[in-house]
Design an enzyme around this catalytic site. Structure first.
Site, mmCIF file in Angstrom:
data_model
loop_
_atom_site.group_PDB
_atom_site.id
_atom_site.type_symbol
_atom_site.label_atom_id
_atom_site.label_comp_id
_atom_site.label_asym_id
_atom_site.label_seq_id
_atom_site.Cartn_x
_atom_site.Cartn_y
_atom_site.Cartn_z
ATOM 1 N N CYS A 124 0.937 -0.912 -0.106
ATOM 2 C CA CYS A 124 0.309 -0.432 0.340
ATOM 3 C C CYS A 124 1.032 0.975 -0.198
ATOM 4 O O CYS A 124 2.345 0.845 0.011
ATOM 5 C CB CYS A 124 -1.136 0.260 1.600
ATOM 6 S SG CYS A 124 -1.456 -1.436 1.187
ATOM 7 N N ARG A 131 1.685 1.617 -6.528
ATOM 8 C CA ARG A 131 1.844 0.587 -5.141
ATOM 9 C C ARG A 131 0.550 -0.605 -4.687
ATOM 10 O O ARG A 131 0.604 -0.871 -3.733
ATOM 11 C CB ARG A 131 2.094 0.875 -3.534
ATOM 12 C CG ARG A 131 3.113 2.164 -4.113
ATOM 13 C CD ARG A 131 4.009 3.021 -2.331
ATOM 14 N NE ARG A 131 4.220 2.202 -1.619
ATOM 15 C CZ ARG A 131 5.785 1.967 -1.472
ATOM 16 N NH1 ARG A 131 5.909 2.191 -1.994
ATOM 17 N NH2 ARG A 131 6.284 0.869 -0.295
ATOM 18 N N TRP A 133 -3.242 -1.436 -1.540
ATOM 19 C CA TRP A 133 -4.215 -3.669 -2.390
ATOM 20 C C TRP A 133 -3.947 -4.152 -1.105
ATOM 21 O O TRP A 133 -2.953 -4.722 0.400
ATOM 22 C CB TRP A 133 -1.701 -3.660 -2.463
ATOM 23 C CG TRP A 133 -2.130 -4.828 -3.349
ATOM 24 C CD1 TRP A 133 -2.924 -4.741 -4.866
ATOM 25 C CD2 TRP A 133 -2.122 -5.686 -3.024
ATOM 26 N NE1 TRP A 133 -2.161 -5.965 -4.885
ATOM 27 C CE2 TRP A 133 -1.432 -7.113 -4.485
ATOM 28 C CE3 TRP A 133 -1.188 -6.803 -1.520
ATOM 29 C CZ2 TRP A 133 -1.595 -8.357 -3.858
ATOM 30 C CZ3 TRP A 133 -1.090 -8.184 -1.735
ATOM 31 C CH2 TRP A 133 -1.803 -8.681 -3.276
ATOM 32 N N ASN A 140 0.509 -0.183 5.539
ATOM 33 C CA ASN A 140 1.622 -0.651 4.765
ATOM 34 C C ASN A 140 1.971 -2.055 5.697
ATOM 35 O O ASN A 140 3.145 -1.663 6.211
ATOM 36 C CB ASN A 140 2.038 0.159 3.917
ATOM 37 C CG ASN A 140 3.068 -0.786 2.897
ATOM 38 O OD1 ASN A 140 2.309 -1.840 2.404
ATOM 39 N ND2 ASN A 140 4.202 -0.986 2.744
ATOM 40 N N GLY A 141 1.132 -2.507 5.111
ATOM 41 C CA GLY A 141 2.411 -3.989 5.367
ATOM 42 C C GLY A 141 1.301 -4.858 5.972
ATOM 43 O O GLY A 141 0.001 -4.931 5.876
ATOM 44 N N GLU A 195 9.941 -13.555 -19.883
ATOM 45 C CA GLU A 195 9.743 -12.365 -20.010
ATOM 46 C C GLU A 195 8.359 -11.686 -20.341
ATOM 47 O O GLU A 195 7.270 -11.748 -19.880
ATOM 48 C CB GLU A 195 11.057 -11.448 -19.898
ATOM 49 C CG GLU A 195 10.602 -9.558 -20.082
ATOM 50 C CD GLU A 195 9.527 -9.061 -18.672
ATOM 51 O OE1 GLU A 195 9.519 -10.025 -17.493
ATOM 52 O OE2 GLU A 195 9.604 -8.325 -19.021
ATOM 53 N N LYS A 247 5.072 -10.863 -19.300
ATOM 54 C CA LYS A 247 4.161 -9.269 -19.778
ATOM 55 C C LYS A 247 2.963 -9.239 -20.303
ATOM 56 O O LYS A 247 1.536 -8.716 -19.697
ATOM 57 C CB LYS A 247 4.636 -8.876 -20.535
ATOM 58 C CG LYS A 247 6.254 -7.797 -20.283
ATOM 59 C CD LYS A 247 6.607 -6.829 -19.542
ATOM 60 C CE LYS A 247 6.041 -7.081 -18.324
ATOM 61 N NZ LYS A 247 7.714 -7.123 -17.135
ATOM 62 N N GLU A 296 0.252 -10.026 -17.645
ATOM 63 C CA GLU A 296 0.231 -9.666 -16.520
ATOM 64 C C GLU A 296 -0.618 -7.891 -16.853
ATOM 65 O O GLU A 296 -2.172 -7.952 -15.403
ATOM 66 C CB GLU A 296 1.059 -9.032 -15.632
ATOM 67 C CG GLU A 296 2.208 -7.567 -16.098
ATOM 68 C CD GLU A 296 3.308 -7.269 -14.910
ATOM 69 O OE1 GLU A 296 3.237 -6.423 -13.971
ATOM 70 O OE2 GLU A 296 3.984 -7.062 -15.754
ATOM 71 N N HIS A 321 8.850 -32.329 -24.473
ATOM 72 C CA HIS A 321 9.007 -33.262 -23.106
ATOM 73 C C HIS A 321 8.033 -32.485 -22.413
ATOM 74 O O HIS A 321 7.314 -33.211 -21.381
ATOM 75 C CB HIS A 321 9.625 -32.354 -22.259
ATOM 76 C CG HIS A 321 10.939 -33.129 -23.150
ATOM 77 N ND1 HIS A 321 11.609 -34.256 -23.474
ATOM 78 C CD2 HIS A 321 12.124 -31.943 -23.306
ATOM 79 C CE1 HIS A 321 13.000 -34.293 -23.535
ATOM 80 N NE2 HIS A 321 13.564 -32.948 -23.972
ATOM 81 N N LYS A 334 2.555 -2.322 -7.826
ATOM 82 C CA LYS A 334 3.802 -2.053 -8.376
ATOM 83 C C LYS A 334 5.076 -2.628 -7.722
ATOM 84 O O LYS A 334 6.258 -3.231 -8.040
ATOM 85 C CB LYS A 334 4.343 -0.566 -8.869
ATOM 86 C CG LYS A 334 5.839 0.112 -9.603
ATOM 87 C CD LYS A 334 5.501 -0.724 -11.001
ATOM 88 C CE LYS A 334 6.741 -0.498 -11.186
ATOM 89 N NZ LYS A 334 7.211 -1.675 -12.620
#
Ligand code: M6R
Length: 607
Positions: free
Chosen positions: A2, A27, A74, A98-99, A479, A483, A486, A502, A602
């Site tokens: 947050c 955030r 968040w 935050n936490g 990557e 991208k 998300e 495989h 983020k």
């Protein structure tokens, strides 16, 4: 995860709090709220969803007060609705957090048993009630807070205000980052320097366990043992002005387009184009003497580690391990003496990466961090730091941070390789030459934007997408898949091309685009065979290669993007760009919130 902000101001703070929350929205954006001190009481405005909703609410119901706190959330405990939005408050105390307060269940049972009514499902609200309880027992705010902090388990950054005490704010940090800003007759607290950037450039960072009593005249900091302690006031170079979309539709697109510039800025710090040699800053240890290098990070930064593993092993001839921070930190691995642990993080605040760094410090490794925020906790707790000069990255999907991380890692590889005698001066000059061309080549890659947008029309229709590559292109495949998933919410997987047979080849049909990252390097022929296997099963290949590769294979692919021909050493830096653009355009076509994709934030400062 947050974002928190606090201001003891000279005049009305609501607008300043809102503006700071805009800079912190990266955030988290599940809900937002502010609380101010008005006429001996606490006023709050909160709203579910993105900050725009809070802004509208404030326009309808303005709020006075010169001291206040704000929060962008968040969600961890409690669904994202208004009831669970911060600040949480009693009639005497308001708190932003935050936490995660890990023992909140026990504390809330205790508080409810004592007759207190909790209004939310969050872990945070207990903090406001605990402090209120101690105030009611006759404690002053500082003592009441100190007693409450002693009861909390978990990770937190807290901002606390008290009804009727307009010239007082208390901040506390355990685990989650927190900065205090010093203004002229004003004081601020924020999750990071970016939040405070337009307010002040004089900042002190609380260390783990610190708590601080702030008034408009200054701040007194106490350490975990309760001793008054001085924390260094730094002048930060972070500019609030840098944080705008600059005419682009999204931050992500702007940040993709900034890459030629910021890769150049990053190279500038380490490379001398005249001598074609790399010069790293002085470290308190010799990285070339490391018996083993362990590269640790999360998400996109982890894929940068993966590219570097190929580089360091191949070119610098040094044994390398790579690890996802959240796995590494709990594995209890022995790290042999003489090792170097490298931590890569855009934010420098990722909780798992920070915990892994602390573990490595305890294991007596030399520690080096590659971060984009030089004032971050990871940077401050590492023995040595190499900054990526990407500038603030606001889009949740990491783009320019990744390519600048690769740029730094390429320089580190060359420096270590040269010092170990594995890279000759001639080879160094050739590879530095290739690196110095990257900004120009990156600009050429951006010219394929429109072609990638066309291809995205097809990708946007898919339910699943595969990305394939070998060597460093395998890391870029992963990557690219990250991208895409998300920001477009399309399921995507990155695979080592040789692994297809495989298992994953069973997924291939005409509905699954297969994006192949294949610069013409020594593994090209192998990748070509894998492409043939995919096409033989009806797979539609989107082929990213250079002129040579396209000549050899392009005619068979459903779509082709011909990228500049470069030394294979720098190819991963350049091939990262088309996969970013492809994901970007796919997300735009699908109409998602590109810069603030659902469920994400983020900066991941919780486990
Ligand atoms: O700030 P960090 O580099 O430590 O962040 C690590 C990841 O959270 C981050 O790369 C994340 O995976 C991005 N959203 C990817 O685009």
């Amino acid at each position: 995860m947050c974002g928190i902000i606090g201001i003891i101001g000279k005049d009305a703070v609501a607008e300043k709090l809102l503006a700071a929350l805009r800079r912190l929205e990266y955030r988290g954006y599940d809900s937002a709220g502010i609380a101010t001190l008005v006429d001996g009481g606490i006023e709050r405005r909160r709203a579910e969803g993105k900050l725009d909703n809070l802004e509208k609410r404030l326009a309808r119901e303005p709020i006075a007060g010169r001291t206040g706190i704000g929060h962008t959330r968040w969600a961890t405990h409690g669904v994202p609705n208004e009831k669970n939005a911060h600040p949480h408050a009693t009639d005497r105390v308001a708190v932003v957090h935050n936490g995660i307060i890990e023992n909140f269940q026990d504390l809330s049972e205790e508080l409810v048993a004592a007759g207190r009514r909790l209004a939310s499902d969050t872990d945070t609200e207990v903090v406001a009630h605990l402090i209120t309880r101690y105030l009611e027992e006759g404690d002053e705010p500082a003592r009441a807070t100190k007693r409450a902090l002693a009861r909390l388990e978990g990770a937190f950054a807290l901002g606390i205000v008290f009804a009727g005490r307009d010239d007082l704010m208390i901040a506390a940090r355990r685990g989650s980052p927190l900065a205090i800003g010093i203004g002229a007759g004003e004081m601020y607290l924020g999750s990071d320097a970016l939040a405070l950037a337009p307010l002040t450039n004089k900042i002190l960072y609380l260390e783990d366990g610190d708590w601080a009593v702030m008034t408009s005249k200054g701040v007194t900091v106490y350490d975990a043992e309760g001793r008054e302690i001085r924390r260094k006031v730094r002048k930060t170079a972070v500019s609030g002005a840098a944080v705008g979309k600059g005419g682009y539709r999204h931050f992500m697109l702007k940040e993709i387009y900034e890459q030629p510039q910021v890769i150049g800025d990053t190279l500038h710090s380490f490379v001398n184009p005249a001598t074609r040699a790399v010069t790293l800053p002085e470290f308190p240890f010799d990285p070339a003497k490391a018996t083993r290098i362990t590269l640790i990070a999360c998400g996109t930064s982890f894929y940068a580690c993966l590219v570097a593993k190929y580089w360091l092993e191949r070119l610098a001839r040094v044994p390398v391990e790579v690890d996802i921070a959240s796995e590494f930190r709990y594995r209890g691995a022995d790290m042999p003496e003489g090792g170097l642990a490298v931590f890569i993080s855009q934010s420098g605040e990722t909780a798992d990466t920070l915990a892994a760094l602390r573990y490595a410090n305890k294991q007596r490794q030399h520690t080096l961090s590659i971060v984009n925020v030089p004032e971050s906790t990871i940077a401050r707790e590492s023995e040595a730091v190499l900054p990526t000069n990407a500038g603030p990255e606001v889009g949740v999907a990491s783009t320019k941070a990744f390519t600048t991380q690769l740029t730094v890692l390429a320089c580190l590889t060359l420096a270590i390789g040269r010092a170990r005698g594995a890279i000759t001066p001639d080879a160094e000059a050739r590879l530095v030459g290739a690196l110095t061309e990257v900004p120009a080549r990156a600009a050429e890659v951006l010219n394929h934007d429109e072609r990638l947008r066309e291809i995205a029309e097809e990708v946007a229709k898919a339910r699943d997408v595969l990305y394939l590559g070998r060597g460093t292109s395998y890391a870029i495949a992963m990557e690219g898949a990250l991208k895409l998933k998300e920001i477009s919410y399309i399921h995507a997987e990155g695979y080592a091309a040789g692994e297809m047979k495989h298992g994953p080849i069973a997924l291939i049909d005409e509905g699954v685009p297969v994006i192949v990252i294949a610069p013409s390097d020594e593994l090209f022929a192998k990748t070509a065979s894998n492409i043939a296997e995919v096409m033989a099963r009806g797979g539609r290949v989107i082929f990213l290669s250079d002129a040579k590769g396209v000549q050899r294979l392009g005619w068979q692919a459903a779509a082709t993007v011909q990228l500049p021909e470069v030394d294979p050493f720098v190819a991963p830096i350049l091939y990262a760009i088309p996969v970013q653009l492809l994901a970007y355009h796919t997300a735009v076509i699908k109409g998602t919130d590109v810069d603030r994709p659902r469920n994400l934030a983020k900066s991941v400062t919780v486990e």
